[in-house]
Design a protein around this motif. Sequence first.
Motif, PDB file in Angstrom:
ATOM      1  N   LYS A   2      -3.349  12.375  10.732  1.00 39.16           N
ATOM      2  CA  LYS A   2      -3.346  12.759   9.324  1.00 39.16           C
ATOM      3  C   LYS A   2      -2.364  11.888   8.565  1.00 39.16           C
ATOM      4  O   LYS A   2      -1.264  11.597   9.045  1.00 39.16           O
ATOM      5  CB  LYS A   2      -2.952  14.229   9.214  1.00 39.16           C
ATOM      6  CG  LYS A   2      -2.919  14.791   7.819  1.00 39.16           C
ATOM      7  CD  LYS A   2      -2.607  16.285   7.845  1.00 39.16           C
ATOM      8  CE  LYS A   2      -1.239  16.538   8.449  1.00 39.16           C
ATOM      9  NZ  LYS A   2      -0.870  17.965   8.451  1.00 39.16           N
ATOM     10  N   ALA A   3      -2.747  11.466   7.349  1.00 41.40           N
ATOM     11  CA  ALA A   3      -1.888  10.582   6.562  1.00 41.40           C
ATOM     12  C   ALA A   3      -2.328  10.585   5.104  1.00 41.40           C
ATOM     13  O   ALA A   3      -3.455  10.982   4.781  1.00 41.40           O
ATOM     14  CB  ALA A   3      -1.950   9.154   7.112  1.00 41.40           C
ATOM     15  N   ILE A   4      -1.436  10.161   4.227  1.00 41.07           N
ATOM     16  CA  ILE A   4      -1.834   9.790   2.876  1.00 41.07           C
ATOM     17  C   ILE A   4      -2.435   8.391   2.982  1.00 41.07           C
ATOM     18  O   ILE A   4      -1.754   7.451   3.418  1.00 41.07           O
ATOM     19  CB  ILE A   4      -0.641   9.794   1.907  1.00 41.07           C
ATOM     20  CG1 ILE A   4      -0.087  11.209   1.758  1.00 41.07           C
ATOM     21  CG2 ILE A   4      -1.053   9.227   0.552  1.00 41.07           C
ATOM     22  CD1 ILE A   4      -1.063  12.209   1.150  1.00 41.07           C
ATOM     23  N   VAL A   5      -3.680   8.246   2.616  1.00 47.90           N
ATOM     24  CA  VAL A   5      -4.396   6.991   2.849  1.00 47.90           C
ATOM     25  C   VAL A   5      -4.657   6.283   1.522  1.00 47.90           C
ATOM     26  O   VAL A   5      -5.251   6.852   0.604  1.00 47.90           O
ATOM     27  CB  VAL A   5      -5.727   7.245   3.580  1.00 47.90           C
ATOM     28  CG1 VAL A   5      -6.456   5.929   3.826  1.00 47.90           C
ATOM     29  CG2 VAL A   5      -5.478   7.962   4.902  1.00 47.90           C
ATOM     30  N   ILE A   6      -4.203   5.038   1.447  1.00 48.84           N
ATOM     31  CA  ILE A   6      -4.455   4.203   0.276  1.00 48.84           C
ATOM     32  C   ILE A   6      -5.583   3.237   0.615  1.00 48.84           C
ATOM     33  O   ILE A   6      -5.391   2.243   1.332  1.00 48.84           O
ATOM     34  CB  ILE A   6      -3.189   3.429  -0.152  1.00 48.84           C
ATOM     35  CG1 ILE A   6      -2.018   4.387  -0.395  1.00 48.84           C
ATOM     36  CG2 ILE A   6      -3.480   2.593  -1.392  1.00 48.84           C
ATOM     37  CD1 ILE A   6      -2.266   5.422  -1.467  1.00 48.84           C
ATOM     38  N   GLN A   7      -6.784   3.567   0.121  1.00 49.77           N
ATOM     39  CA  GLN A   7      -7.941   2.676   0.277  1.00 49.77           C
ATOM     40  C   GLN A   7      -7.994   1.674  -0.861  1.00 49.77           C
ATOM     41  O   GLN A   7      -8.311   0.500  -0.663  1.00 49.77           O
ATOM     42  CB  GLN A   7      -9.230   3.503   0.292  1.00 49.77           C
ATOM     43  CG  GLN A   7      -9.345   4.470   1.461  1.00 49.77           C
ATOM     44  CD  GLN A   7      -9.849   3.797   2.728  1.00 49.77           C
ATOM     45  OE1 GLN A   7     -10.043   2.590   2.774  1.00 49.77           O
ATOM     46  NE2 GLN A   7     -10.059   4.601   3.761  1.00 49.77           N
ATOM     47  N   GLU A   8      -7.708   2.164  -2.067  1.00 48.53           N
ATOM     48  CA  GLU A   8      -7.615   1.338  -3.264  1.00 48.53           C
ATOM     49  C   GLU A   8      -6.356   1.760  -4.009  1.00 48.53           C
ATOM     50  O   GLU A   8      -5.938   2.926  -3.927  1.00 48.53           O
ATOM     51  CB  GLU A   8      -8.844   1.524  -4.165  1.00 48.53           C
ATOM     52  CG  GLU A   8     -10.171   1.165  -3.504  1.00 48.53           C
ATOM     53  CD  GLU A   8     -10.285  -0.317  -3.192  1.00 48.53           C
ATOM     54  OE1 GLU A   8      -9.569  -1.122  -3.843  1.00 48.53           O
ATOM     55  OE2 GLU A   8     -11.093  -0.685  -2.306  1.00 48.53           O
ATOM     56  N   PHE A   9      -5.758   0.836  -4.742  1.00 50.06           N
ATOM     57  CA  PHE A   9      -4.556   1.166  -5.487  1.00 50.06           C
ATOM     58  C   PHE A   9      -4.908   2.103  -6.645  1.00 50.06           C
ATOM     59  O   PHE A   9      -5.881   1.875  -7.371  1.00 50.06           O
ATOM     60  CB  PHE A   9      -3.878  -0.106  -5.993  1.00 50.06           C
ATOM     61  CG  PHE A   9      -3.413  -0.994  -4.869  1.00 50.06           C
ATOM     62  CD1 PHE A   9      -2.519  -0.515  -3.916  1.00 50.06           C
ATOM     63  CD2 PHE A   9      -3.874  -2.301  -4.752  1.00 50.06           C
ATOM     64  CE1 PHE A   9      -2.092  -1.326  -2.865  1.00 50.06           C
ATOM     65  CE2 PHE A   9      -3.444  -3.113  -3.709  1.00 50.06           C
ATOM     66  CZ  PHE A   9      -2.551  -2.616  -2.766  1.00 50.06           C
ATOM     67  N   VAL A  10      -4.108   3.177  -6.777  1.00 57.43           N
ATOM     68  CA  VAL A  10      -4.431   4.250  -7.717  1.00 57.43           C
ATOM     69  C   VAL A  10      -3.152   4.721  -8.409  1.00 57.43           C
ATOM     70  O   VAL A  10      -2.043   4.304  -8.062  1.00 57.43           O
ATOM     71  CB  VAL A  10      -5.086   5.448  -6.993  1.00 57.43           C
ATOM     72  CG1 VAL A  10      -6.435   5.072  -6.416  1.00 57.43           C
ATOM     73  CG2 VAL A  10      -4.166   5.982  -5.885  1.00 57.43           C
ATOM     74  N   SER A  11      -3.311   5.622  -9.370  1.00 55.23           N
ATOM     75  CA  SER A  11      -2.153   6.271  -9.970  1.00 55.23           C
ATOM     76  C   SER A  11      -1.542   7.222  -8.936  1.00 55.23           C
ATOM     77  O   SER A  11      -2.259   7.734  -8.063  1.00 55.23           O
ATOM     78  CB  SER A  11      -2.561   7.047 -11.217  1.00 55.23           C
ATOM     79  OG  SER A  11      -3.379   8.148 -10.874  1.00 55.23           O
ATOM     80  N   PRO A  12      -0.242   7.463  -9.005  1.00 58.07           N
ATOM     81  CA  PRO A  12       0.395   8.321  -7.999  1.00 58.07           C
ATOM     82  C   PRO A  12      -0.259   9.689  -7.841  1.00 58.07           C
ATOM     83  O   PRO A  12      -0.409  10.186  -6.720  1.00 58.07           O
ATOM     84  CB  PRO A  12       1.831   8.434  -8.512  1.00 58.07           C
ATOM     85  CG  PRO A  12       2.056   7.157  -9.240  1.00 58.07           C
ATOM     86  CD  PRO A  12       0.750   6.853  -9.903  1.00 58.07           C
ATOM     87  N   ALA A  13      -0.651  10.307  -8.948  1.00 54.03           N
ATOM     88  CA  ALA A  13      -1.241  11.648  -8.882  1.00 54.03           C
ATOM     89  C   ALA A  13      -2.581  11.664  -8.157  1.00 54.03           C
ATOM     90  O   ALA A  13      -3.038  12.727  -7.726  1.00 54.03           O
ATOM     91  CB  ALA A  13      -1.413  12.205 -10.291  1.00 54.03           C
ATOM     92  N   ALA A  14      -3.215  10.498  -7.984  1.00 54.95           N
ATOM     93  CA  ALA A  14      -4.555  10.437  -7.400  1.00 54.95           C
ATOM     94  C   ALA A  14      -4.567  10.183  -5.897  1.00 54.95           C
ATOM     95  O   ALA A  14      -5.633  10.081  -5.303  1.00 54.95           O
ATOM     96  CB  ALA A  14      -5.369   9.352  -8.105  1.00 54.95           C
TER      97      ALA A  14
END
Length: 329
Positions: A2-14
């Motif tokens: 389990k992780a916070i996954v960054i697939q595309e760069f987004v705003s922090p809230a997203a």
Amino acid sequence: MKAIVIQEFVSPAAVTIGNLPDPGVRDGEVLIRVSAAAVNYPDVLVVRGKYQNLPPRPFAPGKDAAGMVVAVGPKVVNFRPGDRVVAQLEYGAFADLVSVKAASCFRIPDAMSFEDAAAMGLVYQTAYFALNERGGFGKGEAVLVTGAAGGVGSAAIQLVRALGGIALAGISGAEHAEAALRLGADAVIDLAAPDLRNSLREQVRNATGGRGADILLDTLGGDVFDAALRAMAWCGRAVVIGFAAGRIPEVKVNYLLVKNITVSGLQWSDYRERQPEKVLAAQQEIFRLYEQGALKPKIAGVLPLARAGEALAKLESGQVSGKYVLTLD
């Protein structure tokens, strides 16, 4: 895992929670099961794709991880499974597991919680190196810290007091003033006062008997840096840490000449890569001061990993006093 996954760069809230492959453990590395991870301002820049060092996607952000060692790679002799540790890394802390260089991993005191350990990573290291390595701090000196309500700022205020200095907390807002005084600030400098160019200097002079600040630790940049430079004492040392206010200032070097002022910058991660022995010594001193009761991280909130976006958005707003910590247990 389990992780916070960054697939595309987004705003922090997203940012969203997902799954990534479990990391392996290579020569010289330690595998940690993460219990707590601190949220830092650079994480905001990373998820937006605006940080100077961006990993290949997909990845998990996060620069401070505290937890239990579950495996060690070949050639690792100073850690073993079951050790309670904290690690500072470029990315990956917002996940169940993270693999880091053993040199970036530190055994934490028995009485220290994982939440405190995570909150005392990057910000305390940054404050320590800015104050001592770049600022050349000496006992009894007056240190002006801008952005004193933030993570690095609040750590710096505590360190100045713990090491025998005079802590001047640069803040905006009455609620931040009260928090700074509780942290041990000797005086509060109002960065929202009218005519900042002159009022900041007057406030610092009043707080130092007319001498000015021996050291400036600046996390804001912009108009605050411009005004703070005018409040420096003779032979003062200004250390540039960041530009949270937005504008990168330019220095009129004739002013440095007139007052023999030194201006330097701090990129703490360079020390981690180039001089890890100094980082270890700093972390040991930070832990020693914690055990003595001289340091205690100011934790604004403890949230589950799934609410990482909420913590990042609040941090980006500039209204957070202290540190947010994510829990993964």
